[in-house]
Structure formats: structure tokens, C-alpha cells
Design a protein around this motif. Structure first.
Motif, PDB file in Angstrom:
ATOM      1  N   ARG A 256       0.854  -1.187   0.000  1.00 39.73           N
ATOM      2  CA  ARG A 256       0.000   0.000   0.000  1.00 39.73           C
ATOM      3  C   ARG A 256       0.891   1.238   0.000  1.00 39.73           C
ATOM      4  NH1 ARG A 256      -0.325   2.449   4.934  1.00 39.73           N
ATOM      5  NH2 ARG A 256       0.827   1.324   6.533  1.00 39.73           N
ATOM      6  N   LEU A 257       0.318   2.311  -0.525  1.00 37.32           N
ATOM      7  CA  LEU A 257       1.091   3.548  -0.608  1.00 37.32           C
ATOM      8  C   LEU A 257       1.309   4.135   0.778  1.00 37.32           C
ATOM      9  CD1 LEU A 257       2.293   5.727  -2.557  1.00 37.32           C
ATOM     10  CD2 LEU A 257       0.138   6.938  -2.253  1.00 37.32           C
ATOM     11  N   LEU A 258       2.564   4.454   1.056  1.00 30.03           N
ATOM     12  CA  LEU A 258       2.897   5.054   2.343  1.00 30.03           C
ATOM     13  C   LEU A 258       2.985   6.574   2.208  1.00 30.03           C
ATOM     14  CD1 LEU A 258       3.575   3.786   5.103  1.00 30.03           C
ATOM     15  CD2 LEU A 258       5.980   4.085   4.515  1.00 30.03           C
ATOM     16  N   CYS A 259       3.722   7.019   1.206  1.00 29.21           N
ATOM     17  CA  CYS A 259       3.755   8.458   0.963  1.00 29.21           C
ATOM     18  C   CYS A 259       4.277   8.781  -0.424  1.00 29.21           C
ATOM     19  CB  CYS A 259       4.565   9.192   2.036  1.00 29.21           C
ATOM     20  SG  CYS A 259       6.314   8.877   1.973  1.00 29.21           S
ATOM     21  N   THR A 260       3.971   9.993  -0.864  1.00 34.01           N
ATOM     22  CA  THR A 260       4.391  10.476  -2.176  1.00 34.01           C
ATOM     23  C   THR A 260       5.295  11.677  -1.961  1.00 34.01           C
ATOM     24  OG1 THR A 260       2.308   9.779  -3.155  1.00 34.01           O
ATOM     25  CG2 THR A 260       3.570  11.427  -4.387  1.00 34.01           C
ATOM     26  N   MET A 261       6.440  11.663  -2.633  1.00 35.27           N
ATOM     27  CA  MET A 261       7.334  12.816  -2.536  1.00 35.27           C
ATOM     28  C   MET A 261       7.293  13.563  -3.858  1.00 35.27           C
ATOM     29  SD  MET A 261      10.429  11.062  -0.431  1.00 35.27           S
ATOM     30  CE  MET A 261      10.426   9.523  -1.268  1.00 35.27           C
ATOM     31  N   SER A 262       6.769  14.770  -3.831  1.00 28.60           N
ATOM     32  CA  SER A 262       6.698  15.543  -5.070  1.00 28.60           C
ATOM     33  C   SER A 262       7.303  16.922  -4.867  1.00 28.60           C
ATOM     34  CB  SER A 262       5.252  15.635  -5.559  1.00 28.60           C
ATOM     35  OG  SER A 262       4.431  16.110  -4.542  1.00 28.60           O
ATOM     36  N   GLY A 263       7.672  17.535  -5.988  1.00 35.33           N
ATOM     37  CA  GLY A 263       8.250  18.870  -5.930  1.00 35.33           C
ATOM     38  C   GLY A 263       9.759  18.885  -5.782  1.00 35.33           C
ATOM     39  N   TYR A 264      10.392  17.727  -5.892  1.00 34.17           N
ATOM     40  CA  TYR A 264      11.846  17.680  -5.709  1.00 34.17           C
ATOM     41  C   TYR A 264      12.627  17.601  -7.008  1.00 34.17           C
ATOM     42  CZ  TYR A 264      10.589  17.010  -0.858  1.00 34.17           C
ATOM     43  OH  TYR A 264      10.070  17.186   0.394  1.00 34.17           O
TER      44      TYR A 264
END
Lengths: 351, 158
Positions: A256-264
Motif C-alpha cells: 500500500r502507498l505510504l507516501c508520495t514525494m513531489s516537488g523535488y
């Protein structure tokens, strides 16, 4: 990995030059760099060659061998067997070559044919008995190693609707992950009776997955988590630890998805790699490298990841591959469209 | 090969007059001149259409306004308009644009090539393919495709 005070720096140790076209992929020899065996790195390129680099006693890197005249087109990826004795390379020429390191020489001991066209990635399972390959023909092939360097295809996995960009075996279990142009991540496992392989889970947009091509995947050292990176400019952390397997012993629970890192990153993220010490490195078409770690200063229960370091202009052009040295977990190698490979060291600089 | 043309009777427009780029006299001749829209348009306007003896400019597949450039950020985006909605040549045209820019611009440049929104039936699919560098690299190792691209690019090097 804990970093107390001080600031971090990703310092360039050496730039390796020799390839005459973009460098696509890198692989550290997992058996080298310990017990007096010098560290060894393989690189492959659009110049149709594979280069083997070795660290000398002074810590400086040299090209030990150039593997050429076997692949007739771009060599897209490479992977060492767990013993470090065999190197598999895949090419746009539709073949996978297996090279044996004998004495100081590399000899092509097998050529795996079967994919219709470009073979894009290769991975060995933990025991070294199975090899997985994938390509533009939308399939994933599983090969079993037989005595005498014979490889027999034991399964052709169909399920992706577009080309498959990368395959990666789980670090502990015989579970395979594939990612691709159809924006999906697929988990494959063997049937209970050990007869065939099937897709046990698909992570796509419906499961909060990526919205464009998924380029790469990497597991945490114990295999409880994996990270994927994409053309959608995000990195996603997936977790399987909270749901123990209900199907069989040789299968992890569902992801399952734990977290999304965006903007990097500003452009497609081509490569991601999780170090033994828990640092995630990413390399992208914005020429940059980013490092991330799990955030511990979060009081809530939800795990999250934070940016540890940004290295802009890591290369003059796209960064295609980032790989941590498994034996020296603060040493990172990167490969680029600029034709170079760089060896980096993550240093803590006292304030 | 295609039997019968995709667009048998394309509208052919007049080519724009070539503007001579004015050379300012009062500045340092060694100063680096930023790459601008016209310079990039000059690189691509004479690309030959894959199925007609006309240039992309004459077919209005590209105009000067198709080019967005930010020299400081080393970024270019070219938005092209296929002559017909179902043009199966759109991918080849896009590939020609990408290759031409790859060969003409400094390597620091990042290039995006896309179809003008709403002008092609499979716009998203074509855009995705054109901006997947692995697919582009593989396509350019295909001798037939490379020959086709080189043929279209030939007039631009004249």
C-alpha cells in the motif's frame, strides 16, 4: 541512518570517462569491495559497450575491461549475480548476455534470446538461481540457471499493456516487481504449487500510484518497503509490512502507498536506489540528484520521508542511474547522458 | 510503407520572409548571445514533411510562435500542429523536430516536443512517446526510421 548536527555534502570523488555515448545504467559488484577484493562497478552505454571499473589501492578508479563486439545496439542495463561472478547485460538488440569473470577476463558465456525487441532491464534473484528480463514487447521473462551456464525460460509473464521499463527481485523473497510505460507497478509471485508465476498485485492510478511512466523501483534492505520513481515527477514509497502474507510463505503481504514525494525534481525521474543505511537517492532528467531519509521528527504515527540533500547540476545532462555501493553505503555512483560516471561520497561536514 | 497519402491535398502556405538578424554594433562581440525564438525556428522551419515536398513551415506545422524558449533555463518547447487529425506521420514529424534540436542546440538544453492541444486524435499517446528518451533512442537505432528522419532534415542543413 541518523545524522546529528553538521551539514551534509555529496562530494565528487572521481569522474570516470571512457564511454562515447550516454551511460544508461550502473551496477556495483556485490562480492567486491570487501576482504581485500577491490570494489568493482559495471556501466553500460549507448556506445554498445559495457565497461568494468575497478578501484585501485590509492582509491582511484580505472577501467579494467571493455566488453564489446557482443551487443549490436545500445546496452540498456546490467546486473551482477549475487556471487559477483556473472554479469548480465541487456540490449536494444533483443538479447541478454551473461558474462563470466574468469581471472582478469570477461567472457560471454551465454546469450538469452526470446524477447521480440529491446530488452530494457535484468535482475538476479537473491539466490542467483533465477534471472528476470523485461522489454518493449510488454513481457517479463523468468529464466532459470542450469548447470553449465545454460538458461532456461521458465515463464513469460504478460500483464503490462505497454513496454516494461524495469524488473527487480525482492531482496529476501522470490517475489518480482516490474514497472513500466503503462504507469503501473506489478508484483509477481510463484503459485503455491511452484508451477508458474502470476501477478499478485497491480499498483496503478486506482491505487494512488503513478500517473505517467514508472522508470525504476528499489527495495529497502529488508524488503518491507519499496520506492518507485516516475515521469510524473514523483517518488512513491510503498509498504508491505503491515499486512502479513495470507497466501503463502514465499510471498510478501500486499503493498500500500505510504507516501508520495513531489516537488523535488523538475523533469522525469529515471532512477532511484535505497541504500543499506536507509538513504534513498534519486536521479533525474533535471541533471540533479536528491537524497531522502525517513523523517523521525514526526510525532504522528504516519511515517514520512524528508529531503536530506539536493545536488543540482550533479551532471551536465540527464542523470540516468544512481546506485549506492552495497559495501560502502556512503558511496554513490551516478551515470549520465553526458557520457560520464561519477563516484560520490556522502560526508558529514562539522559546523 | 504507406499506400496513398494520409493527407493528399495539404494547404500550402507562403514561407515567411527570412529576417536578417540584426547585429548590434555597440556591444561586446565576445559576449554570449542568448538563443532566441527565431534562432530555434530557423533550425526547424525547413524540415521537410515526411510525405510532401513541402517544409513544415509551408504546411504551418510549425510557426515562429510554436517555439517557446528560455535560454537562461536552457529550455525549449516546440508545439507542432499536424495537418490532419489522424496524421499517422505525427510521430515521425515529432521525431524530426527532436533530432534536429538535439543536433543543433547546446547539450545543456532540455527539449520538449508536443502536439498542439486538440489537433490530433491520439495526442497524449504521441506526446508520451516523443518525450520518452528511451523510445526515441531505440527509434533512432532503427535504420529505416533514421533514414526517413535524415531525409526530412536534409534541407535544414542546406
Amino acid at each position: 541512518m541518523d545524522f546529528l548536527g553538521g551539514s551534509l555534502e555529496l562530494r565528487e570523488r572521481q569522474r570516470l570517462e571512457g564511454h562515447t555515448d550516454r551511460v544508461w545504467s550502473l551496477a556495483w559488484n556485490p562480492a567486491a569491495g570487501v576482504r581485500g577484493i577491490p570494489a568493482m562497478l559495471a556501466s553500460c552505454s549507448g556506445d554498445k559497450t559495457v565497461r568494468i571499473w575497478q578501484e585501485g589501492p590509492s582509491g582511484s578508479w580505472d577501467c579494467l575491461a571493455v566488453l564489446e563486439d557482443t551487443h549490436t545496439r545500445t546496452v540498456r542495463s546490467c546486473a551482477w549475480s549475487p556471487s559477483g561472478k556473472l554479469l548480465a547485460t541487456t540490449s536494444f538488440d533483443a538479447t541478454t548476455a551473461v558474462w563470466e569473470h574468469v581471472g582478469g577476463d570477461f567472457e560471454c558465456v551465454a546469450t538469452l534470446e526470446g524477447h521480440e525487441n529491446e530488452v530494457k532491464s535484468v535482475s538476479w534473484n537473491t539466490s542467483g538461481s533465477l534471472l528476470a528480463t523485461c522489454g518493449r514487447d510488454k513481457t517479463v521473462w523468468i529464466w532459470e540457471m542450469q548447470p553449465g551456464n545454460e538458461f532456461e525460460c521458465v515463464s513469460v509473464l504478460q500483464g503490462h499493456t505497454q513496454d516494461v521499463k524495469m524488473v527487480q527481485w525482492h531482496p529476501v523473497l522470490d517475489v518480482l516487481v516490474s514497472v513500466g510505460y503503462d504507469n503501473s507497478v506489478k508484483i509477481w509471485a510463484e503459485d503455491g504449487d511452484g508451477d508458474d508465476w502470476h501477478c499478485v498485485q497491480t499498483l496503478n492510478e486506482a491505487s494512488s500510484g503513478h500517473t505517467s511512466t514508472v522508470w525504476a523501483v528499489s527495495f529497502s534492505s529488508n524488503g518491507d518497503r519499496m520506492v518507485t520513481c516516475s515521469d510524473d515527477l514523483t517518488l512513491k514509497i510503498w509498504d508491505a509490512s503491515s499486512s502479513p502474507s495470507e497466501t503463502s510463505d514465499n510471498s510478501c503481504g500486499s503493498w500500500r502507498l505510504l507516501c508520495t514525494m513531489s516537488g523535488y525534481h523538475d523533469r522525469a525521474i529515471f532512477s532511484v536506489n535505497w541504500s543499506r543505511e536507509g538513504v534513498i537517492a534519486s536521479g533525474a532528467a533535471d541533471d540533479a540528484i536528491r537524497l531522502f531519509v525517513e523523517s523521525k521528527d514526526n510525532s504522528v504515527d504516519v511515517p514520512s520521508y524528508k529531503l536530506l540533500l539536493r545536488k543540482d547540476k550533479a551532471h551536465d545532462m540527464d542523470v540516468n542511474s544512481v546506485q549506492w555501493n552495497p559495501k560502502e553505503p556512503k558511496v554513490l555512483a551516478s551515470a549520465s547522458d553526458d557520457g560520464t560516471i561519477k563516484i560520490w561520497e556522502l560526508l558529514e561536514v562539522p559546523l | 510503407m504507406v499506400t496513398g497519402l494520409i493527407n493528399a491535398n495539404p494547404i500550402v502556405y507562403e514561407r515567411k520572409e527570412r529576417r536578417v538578424r540584426s547585429a548590434p554594433t555597440d556591444i561586446d562581440e565576445y559576449a554570449e548571445e542568448p538563443i532566441d525564438q527565431l534562432e530555434i525556428f530557423d533550425h526547424i522551419r525547413d524540415i521537410k514533411d515526411p510525405e510532401h515536398p513541402y517544409s513544415l513551415e509551408e504546411l504551418k506545422v510549425v510557426t515562429e510562435d510554436s517555439v517557446e524558449v528560455n535560454d537562461r533555463h536552457s529550455y525549449v518547447r516546440v508545439t507542432f500542429t499536424p495537418t490532419v487529425e489522424h496524421c499517422s506521420m505525427a510521430t515521425v514529424i515529432g521525431l524530426c523536430l527532436r533530432v534536429k534540436l538535439l543536433r543543433s542546440l547546446p547539450s545543456r538544453y532540455k527539449v520538449d516536443v508536443r502536439i498542439a492541444p486538440g489537433t490530433h486524435a491520439t495526442e497524449a499517446a504521441v506526446n508520451k512517446q516523443l518525450n520518452d528518451k528511451e523510445r526515441v533512442a531505440a527509434a533512432l537505432e532503427n535504420p529505416n526510421l533514421l533514414e526517413m528522419v535524415n531525409e526530412c532534415l536534409a534541407p535544414t542543413f542546406a
